[in-house]
Design an enzyme around this catalytic site. Structure first.
Site, short mmCIF file in Angstrom:
data_model
loop_
_atom_site.label_atom_id
_atom_site.label_comp_id
_atom_site.label_asym_id
_atom_site.label_seq_id
_atom_site.Cartn_x
_atom_site.Cartn_y
_atom_site.Cartn_z
N ASP A 9 77.28 -59.09 -42.91
CA ASP A 9 76.11 -58.56 -42.21
C ASP A 9 76.46 -58.45 -40.72
OD1 ASP A 9 73.34 -57.98 -41.74
OD2 ASP A 9 73.11 -60.04 -41.05
N THR A 17 71.84 -58.86 -32.00
CA THR A 17 71.07 -57.72 -31.47
C THR A 17 69.57 -57.94 -31.70
OG1 THR A 17 71.49 -56.59 -33.57
CG2 THR A 17 72.88 -55.97 -31.72
N LYS A 46 63.66 -59.26 -38.85
CA LYS A 46 65.09 -59.58 -38.84
C LYS A 46 65.73 -59.12 -40.16
CE LYS A 46 67.32 -63.65 -38.28
NZ LYS A 46 67.37 -65.08 -38.00
N GLY A 47 66.74 -58.28 -40.06
CA GLY A 47 67.44 -57.82 -41.27
C GLY A 47 66.68 -56.75 -42.06
N VAL A 48 65.54 -56.32 -41.53
CA VAL A 48 64.69 -55.33 -42.22
C VAL A 48 64.94 -53.94 -41.63
CG1 VAL A 48 62.29 -54.71 -42.72
CG2 VAL A 48 62.97 -57.12 -42.63
N ARG A 50 64.71 -50.03 -40.23
CA ARG A 50 63.92 -49.55 -39.09
C ARG A 50 62.49 -49.15 -39.48
NH1 ARG A 50 66.92 -44.82 -36.44
NH2 ARG A 50 68.59 -46.32 -36.72
N SER A 116 75.29 -53.98 -43.49
CA SER A 116 74.15 -54.13 -42.58
C SER A 116 73.05 -53.13 -42.90
CB SER A 116 74.64 -53.90 -41.15
OG SER A 116 73.55 -53.74 -40.27
N SER A 118 71.52 -51.81 -40.61
CA SER A 118 71.49 -50.98 -39.41
C SER A 118 72.27 -49.68 -39.56
CB SER A 118 72.05 -51.76 -38.22
OG SER A 118 72.10 -50.91 -37.10
N LYS A 119 71.64 -48.60 -39.08
CA LYS A 119 72.33 -47.30 -39.07
C LYS A 119 73.21 -47.20 -37.83
CE LYS A 119 68.57 -45.08 -41.51
NZ LYS A 119 67.39 -44.23 -41.35
N ASN A 120 73.18 -48.24 -36.99
CA ASN A 120 74.01 -48.27 -35.78
C ASN A 120 75.27 -49.11 -35.97
OD1 ASN A 120 72.35 -46.74 -33.80
ND2 ASN A 120 70.84 -48.29 -34.34
P1 B16 Z 1 68.72 -49.90 -37.07
P2 B16 Z 1 71.30 -56.46 -39.95
C1 B16 Z 1 69.10 -55.28 -38.94
O1 B16 Z 1 70.41 -55.71 -38.82
C2 B16 Z 1 68.26 -55.90 -37.83
O2 B16 Z 1 68.21 -57.31 -37.98
C3 B16 Z 1 66.85 -55.35 -37.90
O3 B16 Z 1 66.06 -55.90 -36.86
C4 B16 Z 1 66.91 -53.81 -37.79
O4 B16 Z 1 65.60 -53.27 -37.91
C5 B16 Z 1 67.82 -53.26 -38.89
O5 B16 Z 1 69.11 -53.85 -38.78
C6 B16 Z 1 67.94 -51.75 -38.83
O6 B16 Z 1 68.64 -51.39 -37.68
O7 B16 Z 1 67.39 -49.58 -36.47
O8 B16 Z 1 69.83 -50.05 -36.07
O9 B16 Z 1 69.08 -48.96 -38.20
O10 B16 Z 1 70.97 -57.92 -39.86
O11 B16 Z 1 71.02 -55.87 -41.32
O12 B16 Z 1 72.69 -56.18 -39.48
MG MG Z 2 71.35 -60.07 -40.05
#
Ligand code: B16
Ligand code: MG
Length: 221
Positions: A9, A17, A46-48, A50, A116, A118-120
């Site tokens: 992750d 972040t 957290k971990g959810v 966007r 992850s 995250s799309k970033n």
């Molecule tokens: P993005 P992880 C998650 O990261 C974040 O904890 C969470 O707060 C965020 O909304 C999610 O990534 C989506 O991120 O907006 O950048 O696509 O813990 O899965 O690495």
């Molecule tokens: Mg995480």
């Protein structure tokens, strides 16, 4: 069984972040609704993903937005703010012990995937200068959010492996649940109590490499 793949992750394991994600939501809600989001809402996102995070924050604030177009616009705007907040990230933002851990995995011949929400992910790995360690980055765009196991299973299927050959590492309850639903070995990271993790450590600088060796060799199965 000997482990062949580790799925890691991002937020809370490799870098932190969480503050930047939440600050972006705070700025967005202030702009759109003139309200200040309570800091204890941070744990719910957290971990959810966007969009799901936005839905949760709207619901917790008692705000209804009917138009999907506006929801999408808000999510896009949040991402713009978030990207600005992480624009100066570099290797100093790596959490302790990350590089040693990645080097260990590479030397052991394990495949390394980013799992992850995250799309970033690619953007951040590049900024943190660790992208070259990763053999595969799961694209979460079309996948179900954690605690659904999709993200972990996608990485596993990419390498044509079985769950017993994979390890997942997570800092969030929903993430650990996703790993366990995928029937993989789960390492929990961080201060939050992760009951379902098979093993939990404070951060990667506290890694017990002897124990990890046993897990990788399948001695604990
Ligand atoms: P993005 P992880 C998650 O990261 C974040 O904890 C969470 O707060 C965020 O909304 C999610 O990534 C989506 O991120 O907006 O950048 O696509 O813990 O899965 O690495
Ligand atoms: Mg995480």
């Amino acid at each position: 069984m000997r482990k062949k793949l580790i799925i890691i992750d991002l937020d809370g394991v490799i870098t932190s972040t969480t503050d930047e994600h939440f600050s972006a939501w705070v700025l967005l809600f202030k702009k759109y609704f003139g309200i200040r989001l309570d800091s204890n809402l941070e744990t719910y996102v957290k971990g959810v993903s966007r969009i799901k995070s936005l839905e949760i924050l709207l619901e917790k604030s008692g705000i209804q937005v009917e138009s999907q177009k506006i929801i999408n616009k808000m999510a896009q705007e949040k991402n713009k703010i978030y990207r600005e907040l992480i624009s100066d990230f570099n290797e100093t933002r790596l959490m302790p012990g990350v590089v040693r851990f990645l080097e260990y995995l590479r030397n052991k011949g394990l495949k390394i995937a980013l799992g992850s929400a995250s799309k970033n992910g690619t953007f951040l790995l590049d900024k943190l200068k660790i992208e070259s360690f990763f053999d595969f980055i799961v694209d979460p765009s079309l996948l179900k959010s954690k605690p659904h196991p999709d993200i972990f299973l996608t990485a596993m299927n990419h390498f044509d492996l079985e769950p017993e050959e994979c390890i997942g590492i997570e800092d969030a309850i929903s993430g650990v649940e996703a790993i366990k639903k995928a029937n993989m070995y789960a390492i929990g990271i961080g201060p939050e109590k992760l009951d379902r993790a098979d093993w939990q450590i404070k951060d990667l600088s506290h890694m017990d490499y002897e124990k990890l060796e046993e897990i990788v060799e399948g001695a604990n199965d």
